[in-house]
Design a protein around this motif. Structure first.
Motif, short mmCIF file in Angstrom:
data_model
loop_
_atom_site.label_atom_id
_atom_site.label_comp_id
_atom_site.label_asym_id
_atom_site.label_seq_id
_atom_site.Cartn_x
_atom_site.Cartn_y
_atom_site.Cartn_z
N GLN A 140 10.92 6.51 0.84
CA GLN A 140 10.32 5.36 0.97
C GLN A 140 8.89 5.30 1.42
OE1 GLN A 140 12.75 3.04 3.21
NE2 GLN A 140 14.07 2.23 1.50
N LEU A 141 8.20 6.01 2.71
CA LEU A 141 6.68 6.29 3.60
C LEU A 141 6.04 7.15 2.55
CD1 LEU A 141 5.10 5.98 5.93
CD2 LEU A 141 6.37 7.99 6.60
N GLU A 142 7.01 8.38 1.79
CA GLU A 142 6.18 8.93 1.11
C GLU A 142 5.50 8.23 -0.58
OE1 GLU A 142 8.58 12.28 -0.40
OE2 GLU A 142 8.68 12.78 0.89
N ALA A 143 6.59 7.48 -1.05
CA ALA A 143 6.38 6.55 -2.23
C ALA A 143 4.82 5.70 -1.54
CB ALA A 143 7.24 5.77 -3.33
N PHE A 144 4.94 5.31 -0.23
CA PHE A 144 4.20 3.60 0.06
C PHE A 144 3.06 4.43 0.20
CE2 PHE A 144 1.61 2.18 3.05
CZ PHE A 144 1.86 1.23 2.80
N ASP A 145 2.83 6.29 1.21
CA ASP A 145 1.34 6.34 1.09
C ASP A 145 0.96 6.77 -0.75
OD1 ASP A 145 1.83 6.58 4.42
OD2 ASP A 145 2.53 8.41 3.73
N LYS A 194 12.96 -0.13 -3.28
CA LYS A 194 11.54 -1.02 -3.82
C LYS A 194 11.19 -2.27 -2.66
CE LYS A 194 13.62 -1.07 -8.30
NZ LYS A 194 14.64 -0.37 -8.01
N THR A 195 12.31 -3.26 -2.63
CA THR A 195 11.43 -4.34 -1.96
C THR A 195 11.03 -3.71 -0.82
OG1 THR A 195 13.20 -5.70 -3.09
CG2 THR A 195 12.71 -6.83 -1.44
N VAL A 196 12.48 -2.92 0.01
CA VAL A 196 11.27 -2.49 1.39
C VAL A 196 9.94 -2.33 1.26
CG1 VAL A 196 12.45 -1.20 3.08
CG2 VAL A 196 13.89 -2.70 2.24
N ILE A 197 9.97 -1.67 0.39
CA ILE A 197 8.40 -0.62 0.55
C ILE A 197 7.52 -2.01 0.20
CG2 ILE A 197 7.85 0.84 -1.04
CD1 ILE A 197 9.22 2.12 -2.04
N GLY A 198 8.38 -2.87 -0.68
CA GLY A 198 6.62 -4.36 -0.99
C GLY A 198 6.82 -4.30 0.41
N CYS A 199 7.64 -5.04 1.14
CA CYS A 199 7.61 -6.31 2.39
C CYS A 199 6.56 -4.86 3.47
CB CYS A 199 8.80 -5.67 2.82
SG CYS A 199 10.21 -6.87 2.34
N GLU A 200 5.96 -3.56 3.10
CA GLU A 200 5.97 -2.86 4.04
C GLU A 200 4.25 -2.88 3.88
OE1 GLU A 200 4.34 -0.56 7.16
OE2 GLU A 200 6.10 -1.73 7.12
N PHE A 201 4.47 -3.07 2.44
CA PHE A 201 2.34 -3.33 2.25
C PHE A 201 2.17 -5.33 2.20
CE2 PHE A 201 3.25 0.23 -1.18
CZ PHE A 201 1.92 0.75 -1.18
N VAL A 202 3.33 -5.82 1.86
CA VAL A 202 2.46 -7.26 2.42
C VAL A 202 3.01 -7.61 4.13
CG1 VAL A 202 4.48 -9.66 2.61
CG2 VAL A 202 4.82 -8.40 0.94
N ARG A 203 3.78 -6.89 5.00
CA ARG A 203 3.28 -6.30 6.05
C ARG A 203 2.57 -6.29 6.67
NH1 ARG A 203 2.98 -3.61 10.53
NH2 ARG A 203 3.87 -1.92 9.59
N ARG A 204 1.53 -5.33 6.13
CA ARG A 204 0.46 -4.44 6.88
C ARG A 204 -0.58 -5.34 5.76
NH1 ARG A 204 0.60 1.40 6.87
NH2 ARG A 204 2.84 2.59 7.67
N ILE A 205 -0.45 -5.57 5.01
CA ILE A 205 -1.42 -6.87 4.55
C ILE A 205 -1.72 -8.57 5.10
CG2 ILE A 205 -2.34 -8.34 2.67
CD1 ILE A 205 -0.88 -5.85 0.83
N VAL A 223 4.06 5.25 -9.62
CA VAL A 223 4.29 6.42 -8.49
C VAL A 223 5.92 6.19 -9.00
CG1 VAL A 223 4.32 6.63 -6.50
CG2 VAL A 223 2.76 5.72 -6.93
N VAL A 224 6.72 7.54 -9.01
CA VAL A 224 7.59 7.19 -9.17
C VAL A 224 8.38 7.52 -7.59
CG1 VAL A 224 10.15 9.16 -9.49
CG2 VAL A 224 8.26 8.57 -11.55
N VAL A 225 9.25 6.78 -6.73
CA VAL A 225 10.14 6.25 -5.71
C VAL A 225 10.76 7.59 -5.34
CG1 VAL A 225 10.47 5.47 -3.88
CG2 VAL A 225 9.34 4.22 -4.76
N ALA A 226 11.53 7.57 -6.01
CA ALA A 226 12.49 9.13 -6.08
C ALA A 226 13.47 9.34 -7.27
CB ALA A 226 13.23 8.95 -4.64
N SER A 227 14.49 10.03 -7.34
CA SER A 227 14.92 9.92 -8.18
C SER A 227 16.43 10.24 -8.12
CB SER A 227 15.00 11.93 -8.87
OG SER A 227 15.50 12.67 -8.53
#
Length: 180
Positions: free
Chosen positions: A7-12, A35-46, A162-166
């Motif tokens: 998730q961190l790799e995808a976020f980066d 995906k929601t967790v990654i999206g939440c990280e964007f929301v938190r930082r923004i 961005v492909v998060v993971a297979s």
């Protein structure tokens, strides 16, 4: 909540795309990958930097899940806008809304970033009408299914993927169960 390694790799990777000038990024990951967790990280930082976020979904249960997830992540200053009613104050920095409600009401809350849950629906006219109201915003799409059955391309809406993971990586790491 911390992000898992993938998730961190995808976020980066998505952050690099935004910094490279891409304005509409889609994150693709299997169901259950976070995906929601990654999206939440964007929301938190923004929102921590004073930015305004609009999180959109097309179904009532996705709106409820999105709002509940924001609260669990500590993002409690939010406004929920759906046909079933409104919760919170419209001036909150985070709005979780139903696509149908915003479209029907012609409402366009201010947003620097628009997050599209189940973004493979964004080729629909109602979604496009809303997207057109945010020409300068950054758009982050979340989906497990970037290839639509009707073959309408998401490339008309998003300019980077961005492909998060297979599935294999997530199964091998023990994050998902094998599929029968």
């Amino acid at each position: 909540m911390g992000l898992r390694d993938y998730q961190l790799e995808a976020f980066d990777a998505a952050t690099r795309e935004f910094k490279a000038g891409k304005r509409r990024i889609v994150l693709v990951a299997p169901t259950g990958a976070g995906k929601t967790v990654i999206g939440c990280e964007f929301v938190r930082r923004i929102s921590a930097r004073g930015g305004r976020v609009l999180w959109l979904a097309h179904r009532r249960e996705l709106i409820r899940q999105a709002a509940e997830r924001r609260v669990r992540e500590g993002l409690t200053d939010l406004h929920v806008c759906a046909a079933s009613g409104m919760v919170g104050h419209p001036s909150a920095p985070i709005t979780v809304a139903s696509v149908g409600t915003l479209h029907a009401r012609g409402h366009a809350p201010r947003a620097d970033v628009v997050v599209w849950d189940e973004c493979h629906h964004t080729v629909a006219r109602t979604f496009r009408d809303i997207a057109d109201k945010y020409p300068t915003a950054v758009h982050l799409g979340l989906t497990a299914t970037p290839e639509r059955a009707d073959k309408k391309p998401l490339g008309d809406v998003f300019d980077s993927m961005v492909v998060v993971a297979s599935y294999k990586r997530l199964i091998d790491a023990g994050h998902l169960c094998p599929i029968d």
